[in-house]
Design a protein around this motif. Structure first.
Motif, PDB file in Angstrom:
ATOM      1  N   ASP A  40      -5.374  25.167   7.994  1.00  0.00           N
ATOM      2  CA  ASP A  40      -5.128  25.919   8.991  1.00  0.00           C
ATOM      3  C   ASP A  40      -5.740  25.866  10.547  1.00  0.00           C
ATOM      4  O   ASP A  40      -7.129  25.591   9.971  1.00  0.00           O
ATOM      5  CB  ASP A  40      -5.625  28.323   8.211  1.00  0.00           C
ATOM      6  CG  ASP A  40      -5.575  28.598   9.707  1.00  0.00           C
ATOM      7  OD1 ASP A  40      -5.121  28.287  10.636  1.00  0.00           O
ATOM      8  OD2 ASP A  40      -5.900  29.623   9.549  1.00  0.00           O
ATOM      9  N   GLU A  42      -5.333  26.980  13.570  1.00  0.00           N
ATOM     10  CA  GLU A  42      -5.769  27.750  14.696  1.00  0.00           C
ATOM     11  C   GLU A  42      -7.268  28.150  13.244  1.00  0.00           C
ATOM     12  O   GLU A  42      -8.128  28.448  14.862  1.00  0.00           O
ATOM     13  CB  GLU A  42      -5.169  28.648  14.412  1.00  0.00           C
ATOM     14  CG  GLU A  42      -5.460  30.366  15.376  1.00  0.00           C
ATOM     15  CD  GLU A  42      -4.772  30.845  15.256  1.00  0.00           C
ATOM     16  OE1 GLU A  42      -4.746  32.199  16.213  1.00  0.00           O
ATOM     17  OE2 GLU A  42      -3.296  30.654  14.752  1.00  0.00           O
ATOM     18  N   GLU A  45      -9.547  25.338  13.800  1.00  0.00           N
ATOM     19  CA  GLU A  45     -10.277  24.904  15.593  1.00  0.00           C
ATOM     20  C   GLU A  45     -11.484  26.599  16.157  1.00  0.00           C
ATOM     21  O   GLU A  45     -12.312  26.562  16.973  1.00  0.00           O
ATOM     22  CB  GLU A  45      -8.753  25.451  16.726  1.00  0.00           C
ATOM     23  CG  GLU A  45      -9.502  25.485  18.117  1.00  0.00           C
ATOM     24  CD  GLU A  45      -9.955  23.775  19.053  1.00  0.00           C
ATOM     25  OE1 GLU A  45     -10.780  24.040  19.407  1.00  0.00           O
ATOM     26  OE2 GLU A  45      -9.767  23.261  17.986  1.00  0.00           O
ATOM     27  N   CYS A  46     -11.287  27.309  15.585  1.00  0.00           N
ATOM     28  CA  CYS A  46     -11.883  28.582  15.819  1.00  0.00           C
ATOM     29  C   CYS A  46     -13.134  28.472  15.306  1.00  0.00           C
ATOM     30  O   CYS A  46     -14.290  28.504  16.083  1.00  0.00           O
ATOM     31  CB  CYS A  46     -11.151  29.530  15.505  1.00  0.00           C
ATOM     32  SG  CYS A  46     -12.343  31.372  15.383  1.00  0.00           S
TER      33      CYS A  46
END
Length: 147
Positions: A40, A42, A45-46
């Motif tokens: 994942d 996203e 990155e989080c």
């Protein structure tokens, strides 16, 4: 060390137990959730953003509230943590991780109790670990442990 038949049997039983754990539903779900989290973009990155703020937070913690960026960094780390903790793949991974940990804790407790009822077994929960002494506290039972 001399290897005896009982040692060999114990090693075989250990291998069988580890294989059973590796083939278990909690382990399978953990691997699946971990792979999904790693794929994942996203979520990754989080996590990267959270880790960057975490490094700043650790620097700020050395000086505490006297650091000029204390309030801003403290707020930002809570926001990044919240952002990360609500991501579906992170939630699924943490749930799978807790279930696998629970299985491993159960296995550890069964093994420990087979050896002696007074062996302390960590549960993974510091609150309960500090409350239970499993009879080995030496207080004569005054702590309600029955030891």
């Amino acid at each position: 060390m001399l290897v005896t038949m009982s040692t060999l049997e114990l090693m075989e039983e250990t291998d069988a137990l580890s294989q059973a754990i590796l083939l278990s539903e909690p382990f399978s779900e953990y691997k699946r959730a971990k792979n999904e989290l790693q794929e994942d973009k996203e979520a990754q990155e989080c996590i990267r953003r959270f880790n960057a703020v975490k490094e700043q937070y650790e620097d700020v913690q050395r000086f505490g509230k006297y650091h000029p960026d204390y309030k801003r960094i403290s707020t930002e780390i809570r926001e990044r943590k919240r952002e990360m903790d609500v991501m579906p793949t992170v939630v699924a991974f943490k749930k799978a991780e807790r279930e696998l940990e629970s299985l491993l804790n159960e296995v550890s407790e069964i093994i420990a109790r087979a050896v002696s009822p007074t062996i302390k077994v960590p549960t993974g929960n510091p609150f309960f670990d500090s409350m239970s002494c499993s009879g080995g506290c030496g207080s004569g039972g005054s702590c309600s442990c029955g030891g």
